[in-house]
Each structure stands twice: as C-alpha cells, then as structure tokens.
Design an enzyme around this catalytic site. Sequence first.
Site, PDB file in Angstrom:
ATOM      1  CB  CYS A 276      18.929 -11.196 -48.163  1.00 30.34           C
ATOM      2  SG  CYS A 276      19.822 -10.968 -49.671  1.00 30.34           S
ATOM      3  CB  ILE A 277      15.869  -9.382 -44.810  1.00 32.29           C
ATOM      4  CG1 ILE A 277      17.085  -8.519 -45.194  1.00 32.29           C
ATOM      5  CG2 ILE A 277      15.530  -9.177 -43.335  1.00 32.29           C
ATOM      6  CD1 ILE A 277      18.381  -8.918 -44.544  1.00 32.29           C
TER       7      ILE A 277
END
Length: 439
Positions: A276-277
Amino acid sequence: MNSMKTKLVKKFEDRSARIGIVGIGYVGLPLAVVFAEAGFTVIGVDPVEEKVAAINRGESYILDVDSTRVRALVDAGKLSASTDYSVLQDVDAVSICVPTPLRKTGDPDLSFIVSASNSLAPYLHKDMVVVLESSTYPGTTREMVLPALESVSGLTVCDDFFLAFSPERVDPGREDWTTINTPKVIGGITEECGQVAAAWYDQALDTVVPVSTCEVAEMAKLLENTFRMINIGLVNELAIMCDRLQVDVWEVIDAAATKPFGFMKFTPGPGLGGHCIPIDPLYLSWKLKSLNYNARFIELASEINTNMPRYTLGKIQDALNLAKKPLNGSRVLILGIAYKPNIDDLRESPALDVIHLLQTKSAQVVYHDPYIPHLDHDNLRMESVTDLMAEVQKADCVAIITNHDDYDYPAILEAAQMVVDTRNALGKAGKNNPKVVRL
Ligand code: SAJ
C-alpha cells in the site's frame, strides 16, 4: 427515491439481496465473510482455482479470517465461490477487490481492474449496484470502470444500475480495527449511486461515511497512505540529518512524541515496504503528471524512502569497518525480511533490496525470519538459517532489518560481533555501544 433504488435498498434491508465479491484475497474474503455473517448470501469470484476450492471446502487462507467462520457460512449455504463470472448474473450487488500494483516502469497497473470490469460487464443487469474497492487514482471509477460496464451491457448508470467507490482499509494482522468496525468511506458516480452503495454497506459495517463523489472517495484513500509515506520519508531524512549532527534520532523522536497534540510519531527504518504505502502515492503522482502537475512531496519522499536500503548498506559497511573487516567476503546475517514486524508478507520489503546490495558488494549474506522459512522472490532464492544463535555468533555483522517480537534482542547483542540496528530494536542497550551501529 426512484423505484429501482427503493427496490434494491429493500433487498438489502431484508437480506434477500445476493452479493458477489470479485477478488477473494486479503480484502475480498473478510468482506465476503462479513456480508455473509450479516445474513446475505455471498458468492466469491476469483480466477485462482485453489482459493475457490478452499472456500468451498470451508477453509480460509487469509490470516484475519478463521476457517471456522468460513466453514459455518459454507455449511449454512451463505458463502460459496466460483471461478466463473457468469454467477454474477444472479447477484444484486458486486464489490470488486482486486490488486492495483505498479508496473516495472513504476506506472500504475490497472490491468486487474480492467479485467474484472470487462469480465463483470456481460453479466451486469438492471437493478444492480457495483462498488470498486481497489486503491487507485481519482477518476478510475468514472473514466475506466463506468465505460467498461456501460459499453458492453448497453445499460446506463443511475437509470439501470449504480456504481460507487469505497476504499479498502484492511490492515492484515490488525485485531483492533477490522473490516466491520473500521469506518468505510463511500462515494458514487452520482449522489444516488453513493446512497445505494451506502445503504448496502450499512447493513453489515458499523460506520459508513458517504461522500459526494467517487473521486472524493478515491482521493481520500490516497491522502491516507500518502500522508503515511511522506511522514515516513520525513523521519528517514531526519535520521540522516541526526547522523550528520551526531544527535540520537530515536531520542529526538521519543521526545517530540511527548507532545500531546499536533504531532504523530513515525520511526525511521531501512526502507518502505508493503503493497500500500510505497505504491498508492505513486498512483496519485502518476495521475497528476498526466495533468501536467509534479507532485513534489511524493516524489521527494519516494526518493528518500527508496534510498534507505543503500543508506543501510553504508551502516553495515561502517560496522564492519569498526571491526577492520571489508564488506567483500564478510558474513552478514539479516534478521527479519518481512516488510513489517510479526507478519510473513514480503511485498516491497526493503530487506530484499539490502540483500541485493550486499550481494553486489560480494558480502556473504544469510537471513533469519521466523515467519519466512523460504525466500524465493525478487530473484533471490534463500533459506532462513535454522540455528539462530550459532549464526549470530558466526556472522561478522548482524543487521536487524525487521524487528519481529520473537527475537531475544539482549541475547543477540551479547552473542554478536557487530550489530546494525535499523529499528532501535536494542533500545538503550544499543546506544553508545561499541558493537552497535544504529540508523
Ligand atoms: N514504516 C516505517 N516507519 C513507520 C511506519 C512504517 O518505516 O513509522 C515502514 C514499515 O516498516 C513498512 C512500511 O513502512 O515497511 C509500511 O508500514 P505500515 O505500518 O504503513 O503498514 P502497511 O503497509 O501494512 O500499511 C497498512 C495501510 N492500511 C491500508 O492501506 C488499509 C496503512 O494505511 C495503515 O496506516 C497501516 O497498515 C497501519 O497503520 O498499520
């Protein structure tokens, strides 16, 4: 409220609505189970036969979902799975939970969303609601999913079916915030689309947060993860600054974190991992580039985070230098290769970059990770060493890359010749210790 909307909302309220979940992974399976446990009949659709077979056997392959829950729902006829999209012709509501990775070029890879939309389109029918959950740039639902659905089905959004976006907020392994109790943002192609999707999700989730459009919902998700990525980049750069200033960055962050308002603690590390990040913010900067805007914060933070494995290599070189050993030929033991503590997920893990960099310098690299016995990823094929303490003693340098809770850090410090601590796992014992180099 138009009659189609009224009819659908009633089917949600009386649980007669049949639900389809496309993509039964770490987002889709928990969502399928939550809707089924709320009383809906749910069918999961996934191209991976093994996943479909496991579900139909009443087995879960997702850490956050216990098999007993799946088995109870399958036995009750509330949950099933198929590789065949045609099952969606009989459902009233579909949630698309497919991956949105990056291509090797660093550009967004929307192929999973495109494939799911094109596979669903032939089975789209009147009185249906579709929700996209995959993290993506603002505009994807309206510019990509909507035309894919309308062109094949000949149906018109809002007149014949509803379409919305609702970002997933699943944090695998987390037990305090789950699919049910994490607030869920939902925005539609039109306000009415958003209302129908919210009425659906409201039946199973504690808190639904309606927003005016799907673009707002898409952008909210990207803000959430861009905020995190940039702040991690900030503390990584702070670590580099403190190193130059000969100030203990960990003490600085702990001191700043005593501020009860207006501050949020992040900690430096060997790089930025996860699915995600490191990735979601690049969807945003890519989209803005197409609008001739350069998202400088994202680019700079990404540059800093991407450089942390190389910065970590420098620290390992410093540690060996203190022992008057060259990197070339030295044995380096990497402790923890998952992308964050206490999980077995390797995606984008900085440990892999550190291993690659050490190998280019002809170091002899071994690793230990209690969650990952075998590494076959990113052109690396290795086995976790088995006798940890023997390997700690044998290594010219031990590099703590992912600070799993399982490790006995005092014992490791005692047994090691040199330690590079990129996570402050040793705490104060690592400070001003001639055997330890800290980030
Ligand atoms: N990391 C740091 N310093 C920090 C925090 C994280 O270096 O202060 C590193 C981690 O080591 C890891 C990477 O960043 O390599 C990502 O860590 P993460 O804690 O953000 O964990 P993720 O990738 O699992 O992020 C997920 C996200 N959840 C969703 O997208 C639904 C994120 O939005 C959550 O905030 C995060 O979980 C969470 O809080 O656990």
